[in-house]
Design a protein around this motif. Sequence first.
Motif, PDB file in Angstrom:
ATOM      1  N   GLN A 410     -16.311 -84.326  43.152  1.00 28.67           N
ATOM      2  CA  GLN A 410     -15.344 -84.114  42.085  1.00 28.67           C
ATOM      3  C   GLN A 410     -13.983 -83.832  42.698  1.00 28.67           C
ATOM      4  O   GLN A 410     -13.882 -83.361  43.835  1.00 28.67           O
ATOM      5  CB  GLN A 410     -15.746 -82.916  41.212  1.00 28.67           C
ATOM      6  N   GLU A 411     -12.929 -84.089  41.921  1.00 29.02           N
ATOM      7  CA  GLU A 411     -11.584 -83.697  42.314  1.00 29.02           C
ATOM      8  C   GLU A 411     -10.980 -82.861  41.192  1.00 29.02           C
ATOM      9  O   GLU A 411     -11.239 -83.120  40.005  1.00 29.02           O
ATOM     10  CB  GLU A 411     -10.696 -84.919  42.579  1.00 29.02           C
ATOM     11  N   PHE A 412     -10.198 -81.872  41.581  1.00 32.91           N
ATOM     12  CA  PHE A 412      -9.472 -81.080  40.592  1.00 32.91           C
ATOM     13  C   PHE A 412      -8.125 -81.740  40.346  1.00 32.91           C
ATOM     14  O   PHE A 412      -7.305 -81.857  41.251  1.00 32.91           O
ATOM     15  CB  PHE A 412      -9.276 -79.642  41.072  1.00 32.91           C
ATOM     16  N   ILE A 413      -7.916 -82.206  39.125  1.00 32.73           N
ATOM     17  CA  ILE A 413      -6.665 -82.850  38.749  1.00 32.73           C
ATOM     18  C   ILE A 413      -5.869 -81.852  37.930  1.00 32.73           C
ATOM     19  O   ILE A 413      -6.229 -81.536  36.794  1.00 32.73           O
ATOM     20  CB  ILE A 413      -6.916 -84.138  37.929  1.00 32.73           C
ATOM     21  N   PRO A 414      -4.779 -81.301  38.472  1.00 36.04           N
ATOM     22  CA  PRO A 414      -4.083 -80.191  37.814  1.00 36.04           C
ATOM     23  C   PRO A 414      -3.260 -80.634  36.618  1.00 36.04           C
ATOM     24  O   PRO A 414      -2.836 -81.789  36.527  1.00 36.04           O
ATOM     25  CB  PRO A 414      -3.175 -79.661  38.926  1.00 36.04           C
ATOM     26  N   ASP A 415      -3.058 -79.712  35.709  1.00 34.32           N
ATOM     27  CA  ASP A 415      -2.068 -79.884  34.645  1.00 34.32           C
ATOM     28  C   ASP A 415      -0.725 -79.510  35.260  1.00 34.32           C
ATOM     29  O   ASP A 415      -0.463 -78.332  35.513  1.00 34.32           O
ATOM     30  CB  ASP A 415      -2.408 -78.979  33.461  1.00 34.32           C
ATOM     31  N   ILE A 416       0.124 -80.497  35.498  1.00 38.23           N
ATOM     32  CA  ILE A 416       1.383 -80.251  36.209  1.00 38.23           C
ATOM     33  C   ILE A 416       2.557 -80.062  35.250  1.00 38.23           C
ATOM     34  O   ILE A 416       3.710 -80.070  35.670  1.00 38.23           O
ATOM     35  CB  ILE A 416       1.695 -81.403  37.187  1.00 38.23           C
ATOM     36  N   GLY A 417       2.262 -79.886  33.971  1.00 41.15           N
ATOM     37  CA  GLY A 417       3.334 -79.717  32.993  1.00 41.15           C
ATOM     38  C   GLY A 417       4.183 -78.487  33.264  1.00 41.15           C
ATOM     39  O   GLY A 417       3.679 -77.429  33.654  1.00 41.15           O
ATOM     40  N   THR A 418       5.479 -78.621  33.058  1.00 34.19           N
ATOM     41  CA  THR A 418       6.410 -77.502  33.239  1.00 34.19           C
ATOM     42  C   THR A 418       7.337 -77.357  32.039  1.00 34.19           C
ATOM     43  O   THR A 418       8.374 -76.712  32.137  1.00 34.19           O
ATOM     44  CB  THR A 418       7.247 -77.689  34.521  1.00 34.19           C
ATOM     45  N   TYR A 419       6.979 -77.976  30.912  1.00 34.14           N
ATOM     46  CA  TYR A 419       7.827 -77.874  29.723  1.00 34.14           C
ATOM     47  C   TYR A 419       7.695 -76.470  29.151  1.00 34.14           C
ATOM     48  O   TYR A 419       6.617 -76.032  28.787  1.00 34.14           O
ATOM     49  CB  TYR A 419       7.396 -78.910  28.683  1.00 34.14           C
ATOM     50  N   GLU A 420       8.800 -75.740  29.110  1.00 39.77           N
ATOM     51  CA  GLU A 420       8.884 -74.339  28.684  1.00 39.77           C
ATOM     52  C   GLU A 420       8.340 -73.380  29.742  1.00 39.77           C
ATOM     53  O   GLU A 420       8.907 -72.327  29.976  1.00 39.77           O
ATOM     54  CB  GLU A 420       8.172 -74.096  27.352  1.00 39.77           C
ATOM     55  N   HIS A 421       7.199 -73.716  30.368  1.00 36.30           N
ATOM     56  CA  HIS A 421       6.659 -72.870  31.433  1.00 36.30           C
ATOM     57  C   HIS A 421       5.691 -73.698  32.260  1.00 36.30           C
ATOM     58  O   HIS A 421       5.266 -74.779  31.856  1.00 36.30           O
ATOM     59  CB  HIS A 421       5.952 -71.641  30.854  1.00 36.30           C
ATOM     60  N   ARG A 422       5.343 -73.198  33.440  1.00 38.27           N
ATOM     61  CA  ARG A 422       4.409 -73.904  34.317  1.00 38.27           C
ATOM     62  C   ARG A 422       2.996 -73.755  33.762  1.00 38.27           C
ATOM     63  O   ARG A 422       2.524 -72.642  33.533  1.00 38.27           O
ATOM     64  CB  ARG A 422       4.513 -73.345  35.739  1.00 38.27           C
ATOM     65  N   ASN A 423       2.334 -74.887  33.537  1.00 38.28           N
ATOM     66  CA  ASN A 423       1.008 -74.863  32.938  1.00 38.28           C
ATOM     67  C   ASN A 423      -0.058 -74.452  33.944  1.00 38.28           C
ATOM     68  O   ASN A 423       0.124 -74.576  35.160  1.00 38.28           O
ATOM     69  CB  ASN A 423       0.662 -76.233  32.359  1.00 38.28           C
ATOM     70  N   LEU A 424      -1.168 -74.003  33.409  1.00 37.53           N
ATOM     71  CA  LEU A 424      -2.313 -73.606  34.223  1.00 37.53           C
ATOM     72  C   LEU A 424      -3.451 -74.606  34.041  1.00 37.53           C
ATOM     73  O   LEU A 424      -3.506 -75.356  33.073  1.00 37.53           O
ATOM     74  CB  LEU A 424      -2.809 -72.216  33.810  1.00 37.53           C
ATOM     75  N   GLY A 425      -4.385 -74.572  34.981  1.00 39.04           N
ATOM     76  CA  GLY A 425      -5.620 -75.317  34.816  1.00 39.04           C
ATOM     77  C   GLY A 425      -5.500 -76.793  35.118  1.00 39.04           C
ATOM     78  O   GLY A 425      -4.532 -77.277  35.701  1.00 39.04           O
ATOM     79  N   GLY A 426      -6.523 -77.514  34.686  1.00 35.90           N
ATOM     80  CA  GLY A 426      -6.619 -78.944  34.929  1.00 35.90           C
ATOM     81  C   GLY A 426      -8.017 -79.409  34.615  1.00 35.90           C
ATOM     82  O   GLY A 426      -8.771 -78.748  33.898  1.00 35.90           O
TER      83      GLY A 426
END
Length: 441
Positions: A410-426
């Motif tokens: 498996q690979e961990f594909i992060p949530d790289i969103g930074t709209y309003e704040h840096r997102n967590l998880g993936g």
Amino acid sequence: MLEASFNQLVDEIRSQLQPDEQFTLTLNCEQSQFIRFNHAKVRQTGTVNDGSLQLVLMHNHRSSYREFPFTGNLECDRQTAQTAIALLREEVPQLPENPYLVLPSGNHISRESHAGKLIAADQVVSTLLPMVSDLDFTGIYAAGSVIRAYADSVGQQHWFDTDSYSLDYSLFTADGQAVKGTLAGSTWDEAAYQSRIEESRAQLSLMSNAPKPIQRGQYRTYLAPAAIAELMTMLSWGGISESSHQQGGSCFSAMRRGEKKLSPKFTLKENFTSGLVPRFNELGEIAPLELALIESGELVNMLTSSATAKEYGLEANGATQGEELRSPEILPGDLDHDAILKTLDTGLYLSNLHYLNWSDRPTGRITGMTRYACFWVEKGEIIAPIENLRFDDSLYQFWGDNLVALTNFQEFIPDIGTYEHRNLGGVLAPGMIVEDFTYTL
């Protein structure tokens, strides 16, 4: 210090409550470093120290909210909160009653703090760029501490902080073809970074070949973990939601009615054991450490918020109000990495997808485009890159009858969103080979 300031502010708000009023208070906060690269050079760099609070006031079956900055200075934050409460008290009585309003309840208290091992801020550039100095390396590095916290009028209180980083990059050929890669976690792994760059280099060298035109039709296809992660995002758009099912819009309603199944190879769950995201939601409810959603092709749970549970007489399972996936995992299969091309034999190798949307959500049909480092494969060998294709296929096919194999990694594909704040998880996902994946143009 920030935790103490938040706790003091919570006490202040609780002391200001009038009879029959209730509240929830949520905090998003970060101390992050951002560096933007282009042509393997630093183009922009800086740090962000930011925090925001959302205060929800509930009274007489009505509610409204205000958002305001969190500074960590108690006197400043107290005054802002007092102003917010005063405005909410004027606004709430003018709103219509909400028969499905869920008031905070329970006695949950939690505290999680995950210290990471990140690259020192002054060493990021010297760590990342030497390996890619000869490449057109473009991307964003983001790292630091992220905080989520919650408190309410009945005494529930949660604190979550974690150190994390993400590197989202692309390597470009002279004529604008690209290979995309991501790396994320809480502990920097130099060997993993080197391996990922070498893998991207190998794909980049193949991108310089002339693209092979592909006619629309059905092809045996390998989808890498990053492509699977894109497909998974669609399940948060009314897919795995109990509310969506009750309103007739879920892609899994046919499974709920017992009309369809997925492949016994396919298992999906919410898995919070990694500690990458908090388990509490906007009502302070704690999700199970693991929640099975689809087991061996059988639907066993949908994400059910307390509001949905109240409306339809069901039992909630800690889902957020939006009933979206927060920490999804697809379990791996038995296909070795070195056997992917041999097992694919002849067909398409898709590293990434984008522009996804439902073409027909009730039947599970998803459409989108191929993107970045996608190739035509013949007899187990990559022959040439392909031009972008549009696909349109049903998850009842590619996760159902047409699912050939899932990788054993498996690979961990992060949530790289930074709209309003840096997102967590993936998303934690394997790759997969499917038969007869449908391309429409």
